[in-house]
Design an enzyme around this catalytic site. Structure first.
Site, PDB file in Angstrom:
ATOM      1  N   ARG A  39     -54.445  13.661 -20.313  1.00  0.00           N
ATOM      2  CA  ARG A  39     -53.587  14.583 -21.059  1.00  0.00           C
ATOM      3  C   ARG A  39     -52.919  13.769 -22.152  1.00  0.00           C
ATOM      4  NH1 ARG A  39     -47.647  16.476 -19.789  1.00  0.00           N
ATOM      5  NH2 ARG A  39     -47.466  18.033 -21.428  1.00  0.00           N
TER       6      ARG A  39
ATOM      7  N   ARG B 170     -33.369  21.229 -22.181  1.00  0.00           N
ATOM      8  CA  ARG B 170     -33.433  21.227 -23.654  1.00  0.00           C
ATOM      9  C   ARG B 170     -32.785  22.488 -24.219  1.00  0.00           C
ATOM     10  NH1 ARG B 170     -39.802  20.229 -23.852  1.00  0.00           N
ATOM     11  NH2 ARG B 170     -39.684  19.323 -21.774  1.00  0.00           N
TER      12      ARG B 170
ATOM     13  N   GLU C 102     -53.102  22.841 -15.238  1.00  0.00           N
ATOM     14  CA  GLU C 102     -53.480  21.990 -16.362  1.00  0.00           C
ATOM     15  C   GLU C 102     -54.522  20.953 -15.944  1.00  0.00           C
ATOM     16  OE1 GLU C 102     -49.146  21.672 -17.216  1.00  0.00           O
ATOM     17  OE2 GLU C 102     -49.824  21.382 -19.264  1.00  0.00           O
TER      18      GLU C 102
ATOM     19  N   ASN D 116     -52.197  11.895 -16.232  1.00  0.00           N
ATOM     20  CA  ASN D 116     -51.095  12.412 -17.034  1.00  0.00           C
ATOM     21  C   ASN D 116     -50.005  11.341 -17.041  1.00  0.00           C
ATOM     22  OD1 ASN D 116     -49.003  13.838 -18.180  1.00  0.00           O
ATOM     23  ND2 ASN D 116     -49.215  15.638 -16.867  1.00  0.00           N
TER      24      ASN D 116
ATOM     25  N   HIS E  49     -47.868  22.486 -24.836  1.00  0.00           N
ATOM     26  CA  HIS E  49     -48.306  23.246 -23.653  1.00  0.00           C
ATOM     27  C   HIS E  49     -49.634  23.953 -23.906  1.00  0.00           C
ATOM     28  CE1 HIS E  49     -43.941  23.950 -21.981  1.00  0.00           C
ATOM     29  NE2 HIS E  49     -44.477  22.873 -21.423  1.00  0.00           N
TER      30      HIS E  49
END
Ligand code: AMP
Length: 378
Positions: free
Chosen positions: A70, A220, A362, A7, A159
């Protein structure tokens, strides 16, 4: 199969070696400060050398069978994991403008592995892929069609690997066949996104063209009136400054000063009004979206919480549930407090919609997808 899951971020590289037969994590680590000087690795190639050095003993015992990456943006082309070759790498690179913080790093990670181990099977697993089933009314913005055709301006969603993994586990826990399963899945980590699941597929999701759209996140803003950007630009702010403001200095951090949910909950309990307001805004907006997605899927069989906050913050789950009375959602106070690494039901028996906590993984999902693609193409 032994899969190295990579990742890569712009200045970091997280890795895990997973055995997909036993689901064991054989090794894991993080290389950060890539390209930042101060003794850190100069680039992703050097970072990969460090990973290989760290794994040396492990790989002598049992070599790798494949590497799974990823990849944040798969654009409109990639609707499932793919075996990487030069053409695929170039196609991922062409998507760089859509995810300027992420895809270039993913490409560097792929090229670093190719340079190091040229014969290693590599697979790209895309964050956007699970949302390729969104109907057009969910993915289009109400702007002139030319923006979509010229720039690819549309909603993509992110996601996806987590939402897909959690949806599968939740359907299992409910004993409902995946293709009949309707749910609202809340991935609440530093990034936050909600997905509407109908028949096991994503039919709406709160992140859009970029991971900035939607809910209140750690740093965010989520949804705001786009005119605010125009206003700020007219006040003299540059595009980069506005980008930093909305992506790194807003959300819980902007409202309270810190984006760690534990700190916010503790401060709110101690009477800090900024923390209280931050929790209220985040939970209120999430509850509104949950109500909307319950309608979008024609009635959810479950509301599912996952990721750092969703799995660990009983307080935040309780706050969200307290705003869902109109849907008949009721948590079980005790079950909600249980700390466990496994999927579980946290709602009361008479809750109109069962509420689940399903830990996401993940890396496991990427390792499994990688093994499946490699086995299929062998
Ligand atoms: P993630 O991006 O999935 O790693 O999630 C990060 C978020 O999870 C941060 O806001 C953390 O504050 C939050 N988090 C992690 N552990 C806990 C916990 N035990 N209680 C509350 N929030 C937590």
């Amino acid at each position: 199969m032994r899969v190295l899951v990579i990742n890569s971020g712009s200045s970091s590289l997280k890795y895990q070696v997973r055995d997909t037969d036993t689901n064991e994590v054989a090794a894991s680590g993080l290389i950060d400060r890539i390209g930042e000087g101060a003794g850190g690795p100069a680039d992703h190639g050097e970072a990969m050398d460090l990973v290989a050095a760290a794994l040396e003993g492990e790989l002598v015992q049992k070599p790798l069978d494949a590497v799974g990456h990823r990849v944040v943006h798969g654009g409109e082309r990639f609707s499932e994991p793919v075996r990487i070759n030069n053409e695929i790498t170039r196609a991922i690179e062409r998507l760089n403008p859509l995810a300027p913080l992420h895809n270039p790093a993913n490409v560097l990670g792929i090229r670093a592995i190719t340079a190091k181990w040229p014969d290693m099977p590599q697979v790209a697993v895309f964050d956007t892929a699970f949302h390729r089933t969104l109907p057009e009314h969910a993915w289009r913005y109400a702007v002139p069609d030319s923006l979509y055709r010229q720039y690819g301006i549309r909603r993509y969603g992110f996601h996806g690997t987590s939402h897909e993994f959690v949806t599968g586990r939740a359907a299992e826990l409910m004993g409902v066949p995946l293709t009949d399963f309707n749910a609202v899945v809340a991935h609440l980590g530093n990034g936050v996104s909600l997905t509407a699941i109908q028949g096991g597929a994503s039919v709406d999701t709160s992140m859009g063209f970029t991971p900035l759209e939607g809910l209140v996140m750690g740093t965010r803003s989520g949804d705001i009136d786009p005119s605010i950007l125009i206003f700020l630009q007219r006040q003299g702010m540059s595009a980069d400054e506005i980008d930093t403001l909305l992506n790194r200095e807003s959300g819980l951090k902007g409202l309270f000063g810190d984006n760690d949910m534990r700190a916010i909950v503790d401060a709110a309990a101690a009477g800090n009004s900024k923390a209280r307001v931050a929790l209220d805004i985040a939970s209120y907006r999430l509850a509104k979206y949950i109500g909307g997605y319950h309608v979008a899927v024609g009635g959810a069989h479950a509301l599912v919480f996952t990721a750092g906050i969703g799995e660990n913050s009983a307080d935040f789950r309780a706050l969200v549930a307290s705003r869902l009375g109109a849907l008949g959602v009721k948590l079980d106070g005790e079950a909600n407090l249980v700390r466990s690494g496994g999927p579980r039901v946290v709602s009361a028996p008479d809750s109109a919609i069962p509420v689940l906590v399903v830990p996401t993984d993940e890396e496991q999902a990427i390792a499994e997808a990688t093994a499946a693609v490699v086995q299929r193409s062998a």
